[in-house]
Write an enzyme that holds these catalytic residues in place. Structure first.
Site, PDB file in Angstrom:
ATOM      1  N   SER A 149       0.842  -1.191   0.000  1.00 22.00           N
ATOM      2  CA  SER A 149       0.000   0.000   0.000  1.00 22.00           C
ATOM      3  C   SER A 149       0.887   1.255   0.000  1.00 22.00           C
ATOM      4  O   SER A 149       1.726   1.399  -0.880  1.00 22.00           O
ATOM      5  CB  SER A 149      -0.944  -0.030   1.203  1.00 22.00           C
ATOM      6  OG  SER A 149      -1.983   0.922   1.071  1.00 22.00           O
ATOM      7  N   ASP A 435      -8.706  -6.559  -4.892  1.00 16.09           N
ATOM      8  CA  ASP A 435      -8.368  -5.210  -4.439  1.00 16.09           C
ATOM      9  C   ASP A 435      -9.069  -4.180  -5.319  1.00 16.09           C
ATOM     10  O   ASP A 435      -8.806  -4.087  -6.522  1.00 16.09           O
ATOM     11  CB  ASP A 435      -6.851  -5.018  -4.501  1.00 16.09           C
ATOM     12  CG  ASP A 435      -6.369  -3.785  -3.748  1.00 16.09           C
ATOM     13  OD1 ASP A 435      -7.178  -2.865  -3.534  1.00 16.09           O
ATOM     14  OD2 ASP A 435      -5.176  -3.741  -3.394  1.00 16.09           O
ATOM     15  N   HIS A 464      -8.288  -5.013  -0.547  1.00 21.49           N
ATOM     16  CA  HIS A 464      -6.960  -4.448  -0.288  1.00 21.49           C
ATOM     17  C   HIS A 464      -6.353  -5.015   0.997  1.00 21.49           C
ATOM     18  O   HIS A 464      -5.132  -5.152   1.105  1.00 21.49           O
ATOM     19  CB  HIS A 464      -7.075  -2.926  -0.194  1.00 21.49           C
ATOM     20  CG  HIS A 464      -5.772  -2.219  -0.080  1.00 21.49           C
ATOM     21  ND1 HIS A 464      -4.767  -2.317  -1.027  1.00 21.49           N
ATOM     22  CD2 HIS A 464      -5.282  -1.375   0.887  1.00 21.49           C
ATOM     23  CE1 HIS A 464      -3.734  -1.577  -0.663  1.00 21.49           C
ATOM     24  NE2 HIS A 464      -4.008  -1.005   0.489  1.00 21.49           N
TER      25      HIS A 464
END
Length: 517
Positions: A149, A435, A464
C-alpha cells in the site's frame, strides 16, 4: 493542543536529525525519526532488509498480537522476515503519530506542537530522511525493500532516491506507480468527513475530533475490503441493541458514545424500513402534521366562507422498540471507535495528502525516444533500453517483462516506463485479486516495465486488506524470491522454527479484522 504520546505505545529507537529540508522548501529542526530493528548486520554490512509500513502503521512489525504491530506472523526463523539471516529495520514516516516528526511534534520555534502548521511532506522526503538514519548505522547497501500500500510507494522510491545499486531487490505489494484519481477521491472524502466535525477547528483542537476521525475511518474501511467479503462475513445479520436517548446537556462530543461515529437515522418501526421516523408515508392517514393556526390571518366576521381547519389532537407517543443494527454497521462503528485510541486527526490528514503526491515519474522526464526505447510500449521484439547513452538512466538494465499483460487503458506514460526500467531488475510484485483500491492492473503495469520482474496475484476475497491477511501465501512467495536472489545470505545452518500463520487476535494497527464485528 496537547501532545498525544502515541509513540509511547512502542518500544523503539529515535534518531534526531538536526536539520532537514523538505521538498516543499520548509526546514525541520531537530526532527526525530523513529525506527525499530531486529537481527544483526553481517560482516559486510549488506544484509539489511527494510520493511515499509502502511498509512496508519508504526515501526513495530514483529508481533501480530501486540498493539500497533502488523506483519508479525511473517517474522521469525525460517520465515520471510528472518532476523537470523537479515538485519531488519522499519522506519516510521514523517507525519505519523508514532514517533517521527509530525503535527504532534513540538515546534522548537514556538514551543508547542506543530498541529496543522506542520509542513507538507512527500514519499521522497521519507526516503531521504530515512537514508540519514541508515547512514548513521553504517549500512552500505540494502538487500531488499518490502512494503504494501503506502509502504509499496516507498519501496518504488527507495532505489530512485538513493545511489545506483544501493538497493538490490524490491518487493512492492498492493500499490501503484502513482496515486490514482480513485484513491485521491476516497482520501478527499475521508478528509471532508473529518473536517466536518465542528470540534476539528481547522486542526487547532484541544481533544481529538472524535466524530470526524471515526467517520473518516469508517469511509476508509469500505475501501480496504471487498463487497464479497462484507457479504460473506455479515450478510444481513442484525445486532439488536437498546435505544438510549442521550443526556439533554452534553458539553463534549465524546460524552455520547452513540455519536462516535454518529448514529444512523432512526427507523419507523411501523414500516420496518430505514426511513427517518418523523417522515410519514403518503398513504399514512393517521399521521397529520399539526398546523400552527396563529400564523394564519383571520378573515373579517363578514367573510362567512372561511372555516379554519381544526387541529387534531396529538397522538400519544409510545416507547420506541429496540432499533435493529446490522452487523456491518456494528463492525464499522467498532472500527471508528477503536481508531480514536491510536491515531491523530492532523496526522491522518497529513499522510493522506502525502500519498496523493506519489508519482514515480514526477520530475523525472524520460530521455528523447531516440535515446531510450524503454519509453516505448514493451513488446517481444523491442523491450529493452539498448542505447548506451549516459542520458538514459536505464540503459544498463536488462529488458523489461513483455510476457506480462497490461491493460492498455492503464499503461504507463513514457516518463513512468523509464522510471520503472531504472528499478532493480527481477523484482517481485504482488497484488490482491479483489483489491478495489489498488487494482491488480496497477501491479501488472509495474511488473511489465521493471526488467525481468514477476507478478504474483494472490487469490483473496478480502480486498486491499489481503496484503495484511494472506500471510502464508505472501510468506511463501517472498521467501522463495529471497532465497533465489540472495543465496549468499542463506549460506550456513540456522535452526528454523516455523510457526503457523493463523490470525490469533485482531490487530490494533490494522485494517485486518477477522473476529470482532
Amino acid at each position: 493542543m496537547p501532545y498525544k504520546p502515541l509513540n509511547e505505545l512502542i518500544e523503539q529507537d529515535i534518531h534526531v536529525i538536526p536539520s532537514f529540508t523538505l521538498e516543499c522548501g520548509a526546514v525541520l529542526k531537530d526532527a526525530p525519526v523513529a525506527y525499530k530493528t531486529w537481527g544483526r548486520l553481517n560482516t559486510a554490512r549488506d544484509n539489511t532488509m527494510i520493511i515499509c509500513h502502511a498509512l496508519t502503521g508504526s515501526a513495530d512489525v514483529q508481533d501480530w498480537q501486540a498493539p500497533l504491530r502488523w506483519w508479525g506472523l511473517m517474522m521469525g526463523r525460517g520465515k520471510a522476515f528472518d532476523p537470523a539471516r537479515f538485519f531488519i529495520i522499519c522506519l516510521n514516516v514523517l507525519g505519523s503519530p508514532y514517533g517521527t516528526a509530525s503535527p504532534l511534534t513540538m515546534n522548537p520555534e514556538t514551543g508547542r506542537p506543530y498541529g496543522p502548521d506542520f509542513p507538507p511532506t512527500t514519499i521522497r522526503d521519507d526516503i531521504r530522511i530515512h537514508k540519514l538514519v541508515l547512514d548513521r548505522l553504517n549500512i552500505t547497501s540494502i538487500a531488499a525493500v518490502i512494503g504494501g500500500s503506502m509502504g509499496g510507494m516507498h519501496v518504488l522510491e527507495w532505489p530512485l532516491c538513493t545511489p545506483p545499486g544501493y538497493v538490490r531487490h524490491i518487493v512492492p505489494l498492493a500499490t501503484s506507480v502513482s496515486h490514482s484519481a480513485w484513491c485521491i477521491a476516497w482520501g478527499e472524502a475521508q478528509r471532508q468527513a473529518l473536517c466536518a466535525d465542528p470540534t476539528f477547528n481547522d486542526g487547532w483542537y484541544d481533544e481529538q475530533p472524535r466524530a470526524g476521525l471515526a467517520a473518516a475511518r469508517v469511509c476508509a474501511m469500505l475501501t480496504y475490503r471487498s463487497r464479497t467479503s462484507f457479504g460473506l462475513k455479515f450478510g444481513r445479520r442484525k445486532q439488536v441493541q437498546k435505544l438510549e436517548s442521550p443526556p439533554k446537556e452534553v458539553e463534549k462530543v465524546e460524552d455520547v458514545d452513540a455519536l462516535t461515529p454518529p448514529p444512523s437515522p432512526l427507523v419507523n418501526p411501523s414500516r420496518g424500513l430505514e426511513t427517518p421516523a418523523h417522515i410519514s408515508s403518503p398513504d399514512d392517514s393517521t399521521s397529520i402534521t399539526p398546523i400552527d393556526t396563529s400564523t394564519i390571518s383571520r378573515r373579517t366576521e363578514t367573510s362567512s366562507s372561511f372555516s379554519p381547519t381544526p387541529t387534531p389532537a396529538p397522538r400519544r407517543q409510545e416507547p420506541s422498540p429496540p432499533v435493529p443494527i446490522f452487523s456491518a454497521q456494528s463492525y464499522l462503528r467498532y472500527q471508528g471507535q477503536k481508531f480514536l485510541a491510536r491515531f491523530d486527526a492532523n496526522c491522518f490528514i497529513h499522510i493522506t495528502h502525502k500519498m496523493d503526491t506519489h508519482d514515480i515519474a514526477r520530475g523525472r522526464p524520460a530521455p528523447p525516444t531516440s535515446l531510450c526505447t524503454c519509453a516505448r510500449p514493451a513488446s517481444p521484439a523491442s523491450s529493452s533500453c539498448s542505447s548506451s547513452s549516459s542520458e538514459c538512466g536505464c540503459a544498463s538494465y536488462p529488458s523489461s517483462s513483455p510476457d506480462i499483460d497490461v491493460d492498455p487503458e492503464l499503461d504507463a506514460d513514457p516518463d513512468t516506463r523509464c522510471a520503472l526500467a531504472r528499478l532493480p531488475p527481477r523484482a517481485l510484485v504482488i497484488g490482491i485479486s479483489s483489491d478495489n483500491l489498488f487494482v491488480p492492473a496497477e501491479q501488472s503495469l509495474i511488473a511489465a516495465h521493471i526488467p525481468g520482474a514477476s507478478c504474483v496475484l494472490l487469490d483473496s476475497i478480502d480486498g486491499h486488506d489481503g496484503f495484511l491477511l494472506e500471510f502464508e501465501a505472501m510468506n511463501r512467495h517472498i521467501l522463495e524470491f529471497l532465497r533465489r536472489e540472495e543465496p549468499g545470505i542463506y549460506v550456513g545452518e540456522v535452526k528454523e522454527e516455523i510457526e503457523g500463520f493463523e490470525v490469533r487476535k485482531t490487530s490494533v494497527f490494522g485494517e485486518a479484522e477477522v473476529e470482532e464485528t
